[in-house]
Design a protein around this motif. Structure first.
Motif, PDB file in Angstrom:
ATOM      1  N   ILE A 219       0.668  -1.335  -0.128  1.00  0.00           N
ATOM      2  CA  ILE A 219       0.007  -0.038  -0.056  1.00  0.00           C
ATOM      3  C   ILE A 219       0.914   1.286   0.206  1.00  0.00           C
ATOM      4  O   ILE A 219       0.452   2.227  -0.708  1.00  0.00           O
ATOM      5  CB  ILE A 219      -1.007   0.029   1.015  1.00  0.00           C
ATOM      6  N   GLU A 220       1.951   1.160   0.914  1.00  0.00           N
ATOM      7  CA  GLU A 220       2.746   2.638   0.911  1.00  0.00           C
ATOM      8  C   GLU A 220       3.544   2.666  -0.414  1.00  0.00           C
ATOM      9  O   GLU A 220       3.657   3.824  -0.923  1.00  0.00           O
ATOM     10  CB  GLU A 220       3.922   2.152   2.037  1.00  0.00           C
ATOM     11  N   ALA A 221       3.945   1.669  -1.147  1.00  0.00           N
ATOM     12  CA  ALA A 221       4.755   1.650  -2.514  1.00  0.00           C
ATOM     13  C   ALA A 221       3.640   2.297  -3.669  1.00  0.00           C
ATOM     14  O   ALA A 221       4.011   3.212  -4.150  1.00  0.00           O
ATOM     15  CB  ALA A 221       5.122   0.381  -2.865  1.00  0.00           C
ATOM     16  N   THR A 222       2.836   1.488  -3.708  1.00  0.00           N
ATOM     17  CA  THR A 222       1.629   2.013  -4.566  1.00  0.00           C
ATOM     18  C   THR A 222       1.072   3.374  -4.293  1.00  0.00           C
ATOM     19  O   THR A 222       0.862   4.149  -5.188  1.00  0.00           O
ATOM     20  CB  THR A 222       0.460   0.994  -4.823  1.00  0.00           C
ATOM     21  N   SER A 223       0.845   3.618  -3.181  1.00  0.00           N
ATOM     22  CA  SER A 223       0.277   5.099  -2.787  1.00  0.00           C
ATOM     23  C   SER A 223       1.324   6.190  -3.331  1.00  0.00           C
ATOM     24  O   SER A 223       1.086   7.292  -3.775  1.00  0.00           O
ATOM     25  CB  SER A 223       0.054   5.353  -1.454  1.00  0.00           C
TER      26      SER A 223
ATOM     27  N   SER B  84      -7.520   1.305   7.559  1.00  0.00           N
ATOM     28  CA  SER B  84      -7.226   2.791   8.112  1.00  0.00           C
ATOM     29  C   SER B  84      -6.228   3.351   7.349  1.00  0.00           C
ATOM     30  O   SER B  84      -6.095   4.690   7.394  1.00  0.00           O
ATOM     31  CB  SER B  84      -6.881   2.329   9.486  1.00  0.00           C
ATOM     32  N   MET B  85      -5.158   2.618   6.701  1.00  0.00           N
ATOM     33  CA  MET B  85      -4.075   3.062   5.847  1.00  0.00           C
ATOM     34  C   MET B  85      -4.193   3.372   4.475  1.00  0.00           C
ATOM     35  O   MET B  85      -3.686   3.990   3.991  1.00  0.00           O
ATOM     36  CB  MET B  85      -2.883   2.432   6.269  1.00  0.00           C
ATOM     37  N   ALA B  86      -5.501   2.855   3.974  1.00  0.00           N
ATOM     38  CA  ALA B  86      -5.726   2.810   2.500  1.00  0.00           C
ATOM     39  C   ALA B  86      -6.262   4.127   2.077  1.00  0.00           C
ATOM     40  O   ALA B  86      -6.938   4.756   2.659  1.00  0.00           O
ATOM     41  CB  ALA B  86      -6.798   1.668   2.144  1.00  0.00           C
ATOM     42  N   GLY B  87      -5.549   4.873   1.079  1.00  0.00           N
ATOM     43  CA  GLY B  87      -5.894   6.131   0.642  1.00  0.00           C
ATOM     44  C   GLY B  87      -7.121   5.926  -0.681  1.00  0.00           C
ATOM     45  O   GLY B  87      -7.676   4.757  -0.746  1.00  0.00           O
ATOM     46  N   GLU B  88      -7.268   6.987  -1.363  1.00  0.00           N
ATOM     47  CA  GLU B  88      -8.203   7.005  -2.292  1.00  0.00           C
ATOM     48  C   GLU B  88      -7.915   6.297  -3.627  1.00  0.00           C
ATOM     49  O   GLU B  88      -8.705   5.593  -4.183  1.00  0.00           O
ATOM     50  CB  GLU B  88      -8.290   8.475  -2.990  1.00  0.00           C
TER      51      GLU B  88
ATOM     52  N   PRO C 185      11.115  -6.716   1.369  1.00  0.00           N
ATOM     53  CA  PRO C 185       9.447  -6.341   1.314  1.00  0.00           C
ATOM     54  C   PRO C 185       9.526  -4.728   1.973  1.00  0.00           C
ATOM     55  O   PRO C 185       8.993  -4.479   3.003  1.00  0.00           O
ATOM     56  CB  PRO C 185       8.870  -7.235   2.173  1.00  0.00           C
ATOM     57  N   GLN C 186      10.258  -3.998   1.319  1.00  0.00           N
ATOM     58  CA  GLN C 186      10.361  -2.513   1.799  1.00  0.00           C
ATOM     59  C   GLN C 186       9.604  -1.682   0.464  1.00  0.00           C
ATOM     60  O   GLN C 186       9.785  -1.985  -0.693  1.00  0.00           O
ATOM     61  CB  GLN C 186      11.563  -2.033   2.085  1.00  0.00           C
ATOM     62  N   PRO C 187       8.890  -0.589   0.954  1.00  0.00           N
ATOM     63  CA  PRO C 187       8.307  -0.099  -0.026  1.00  0.00           C
ATOM     64  C   PRO C 187       8.750   0.738  -1.208  1.00  0.00           C
ATOM     65  O   PRO C 187       8.551   0.555  -2.232  1.00  0.00           O
ATOM     66  CB  PRO C 187       7.579   1.255   0.980  1.00  0.00           C
ATOM     67  N   ASN C 188      10.139   1.064  -0.917  1.00  0.00           N
ATOM     68  CA  ASN C 188      10.968   1.882  -2.201  1.00  0.00           C
ATOM     69  C   ASN C 188      11.331   0.687  -2.947  1.00  0.00           C
ATOM     70  O   ASN C 188      11.439   0.906  -4.110  1.00  0.00           O
ATOM     71  CB  ASN C 188      12.202   2.299  -1.515  1.00  0.00           C
ATOM     72  N   GLN C 189      11.761  -0.621  -2.560  1.00  0.00           N
ATOM     73  CA  GLN C 189      12.000  -1.728  -3.482  1.00  0.00           C
ATOM     74  C   GLN C 189      10.969  -2.151  -4.124  1.00  0.00           C
ATOM     75  O   GLN C 189      11.012  -2.562  -5.350  1.00  0.00           O
ATOM     76  CB  GLN C 189      12.823  -2.925  -2.567  1.00  0.00           C
ATOM     77  N   ILE C 190       9.756  -2.370  -3.497  1.00  0.00           N
ATOM     78  CA  ILE C 190       8.602  -2.478  -4.203  1.00  0.00           C
ATOM     79  C   ILE C 190       8.367  -1.540  -5.201  1.00  0.00           C
ATOM     80  O   ILE C 190       7.860  -1.867  -6.532  1.00  0.00           O
ATOM     81  CB  ILE C 190       7.156  -2.754  -3.267  1.00  0.00           C
ATOM     82  N   ALA C 191       8.359  -0.401  -5.136  1.00  0.00           N
ATOM     83  CA  ALA C 191       7.782   0.677  -5.904  1.00  0.00           C
ATOM     84  C   ALA C 191       8.866   0.583  -7.098  1.00  0.00           C
ATOM     85  O   ALA C 191       8.311   0.710  -8.254  1.00  0.00           O
ATOM     86  CB  ALA C 191       8.079   2.051  -5.299  1.00  0.00           C
ATOM     87  N   GLU C 192      10.298   0.355  -6.937  1.00  0.00           N
ATOM     88  CA  GLU C 192      11.171   0.327  -8.054  1.00  0.00           C
ATOM     89  C   GLU C 192      10.726  -0.879  -8.817  1.00  0.00           C
ATOM     90  O   GLU C 192      10.989  -0.535 -10.338  1.00  0.00           O
ATOM     91  CB  GLU C 192      12.586   0.218  -7.370  1.00  0.00           C
TER      92      GLU C 192
END
Length: 380
Positions: A234-238, A258-262, A331-338
């Motif tokens: 969720i953090e990565a895709t947001s 609770s942490m999910a955005g639009e 499994p860290q947001p920056n690696q997932i996003a990359e």
């Protein structure tokens, strides 16, 4: 009791199927359904069965449950029955000559005079991978405290039943084969599980995602537990501003909502028809957990959809790097996003991806599991 079919000799062994509990919709439960297709006359024995929470196809099977099933609280959350599962399993009689056992902790300990062929999804995570199972920061949780108290007894119980010389073990992946060897000292041949979500079946649209553009959203299909790392996805895709659809239920659902955005949609209790629709409209599957096998990349691949996954565990068996998916190392947001950005930057050959999924078909699994069970029944 299972009865012989018209195509079997009268002295054919009585075969039953055993599984830990049928209270959720996951890969292990789909495997049990495939086992039942291999042996449709077999009765299924399980500690707990909740028809509303697991796959509706189980209604076509003869299912026998333990006394625990009379307690609704345990059907809602099998973890609450933890102190009782070992003694109940040890006294739960399965009257069959051969018991095809789907187990990740309990069913290999069911009682009975027959021999077991144990299809092991993993040695019990809560005993041998406890921090992985509970997640960081949960060592003071009621679950963790209970496990601290019960672990010595449960390990002794688990090892006793695993070392039964009348049992034969099968592993569902390379990593589980290694885990069985290190945990029990048993070498288990591998039979890969099937993906069994038929792409030719009916599709039903899901209103909650009707506004999303097909082929543009990313997808997570997972039980919502800490070790699945859905929060990191969720953090990565947001951060990327990419729409994300999450399909699953579990103890982390409220925290994730609770942490999910639009740009994030959470869905639970989908029918197979709805799940087909969700898969067919996704750009890619994202999987960030250390899985024993990792069946969802194969479900995605059957639609020609690539997967972005953690470079660990069963995903190493089910994903061909740069052909059917990409990996990230932690499994860290920056690696997932990359890795997601790398996925968007590539052209994917959907026919190659579908061909890979065909290697893990349900027909192949049924042939292999029938052969293993029938050879085992002939062994004296």
């Amino acid at each position: 009791m299972a009865r012989a079919s018209v195509n079997e000799p009268m002295d054919a062994p009585r075969i039953a199927i055993a599984h830990d509990y049928l209270t959720q919709r996951g890969g292990a439960e789909r495997v049990v359904l495939s086992m039942h297709k291999a042996f449709p006359e077999a009765t299924i024995y399980t500690t707990l069965y909740d028809p509303e929470k697991t796959f509706p196809e189980f209604a076509n099977a003869n299912i026998v449950t333990s006394p625990l099933n009379a307690i609704p609280l345990f059907r809602r959350d099998h973890r609450l029955a933890l102190p009782l599962l070992a003694p109940i399993s040890s006294s739960f009689d399965v009257p069959a000559d051969i018991v095809l056992t789907s187990s990740s902790g309990w069913a290999h300990g069911f009682a009975g005079s027959g021999r077991k062929i144990v299809y092991c999804h993993t040695p019990a995570r809560w005993l041998y991978l406890r921090d992985h199972y509970l997640g960081d920061g949960n060592r003071s949780s009621p679950q963790s405290i209970a496990l601290n108290f019960l672990a010595p007894f449960l390990k002794k119980w688990d090892q006793k039943h695993a070392q039964n010389l009348r049992n034969k073990y099968l592993a569902n992946s390379t990593v589980v084969q290694q885990r069985i060897e290190s945990t029990y000292g048993i070498h288990a041949p591998i039979i890969f599980p099937p993906h069994s979500l038929d792409t030719g079946g009916v599709q039903e649209s899901v209103p909650e995602i009707s506004q999303l553009v097909r082929g543009k959203y990313l997808l997570v299909v997972a039980r919502l537990m800490k070790y699945k790392n859905v929060d990191k996805i969720i953090e990565a895709t947001s951060a990327l501003g990419v729409p994300l659809v999450i399909v699953g239920s579990g103890p982390e659902k409220s925290a994730l909502e609770s942490m999910a955005g639009e740009t994030t949609v959470l869905l639970s209790d989908l029918t197979d028809a709805q799940l087909r629709s969700v898969y067919s409209g996704a750009k890619a599957l994202i999987a960030a957990s250390h899985e024993d096998f990792g069946i969802t990349p194969l479900e995605a691949a059957s639609w020609g959809i690539p997967t972005v996954a953690l470079r660990k565990g069963g995903y190493l068996d089910t994903i061909v790097e740069n052909e059917t998916g990409l990996f990230f190392d932690e499994p860290q947001p920056n690696q997932i996003a990359e890795a997601i950005q790398g996925m968007f930057a590539r052209e994917w050959d959907s026919s190659t991806i579908r061909s890979h999924a065909d290697d893990f078909s349900e027909a192949r699994f049924i042939d292999e599991i029938r052969d293993a069970v029938l050879k085992f029944s002939d062994h004296k």
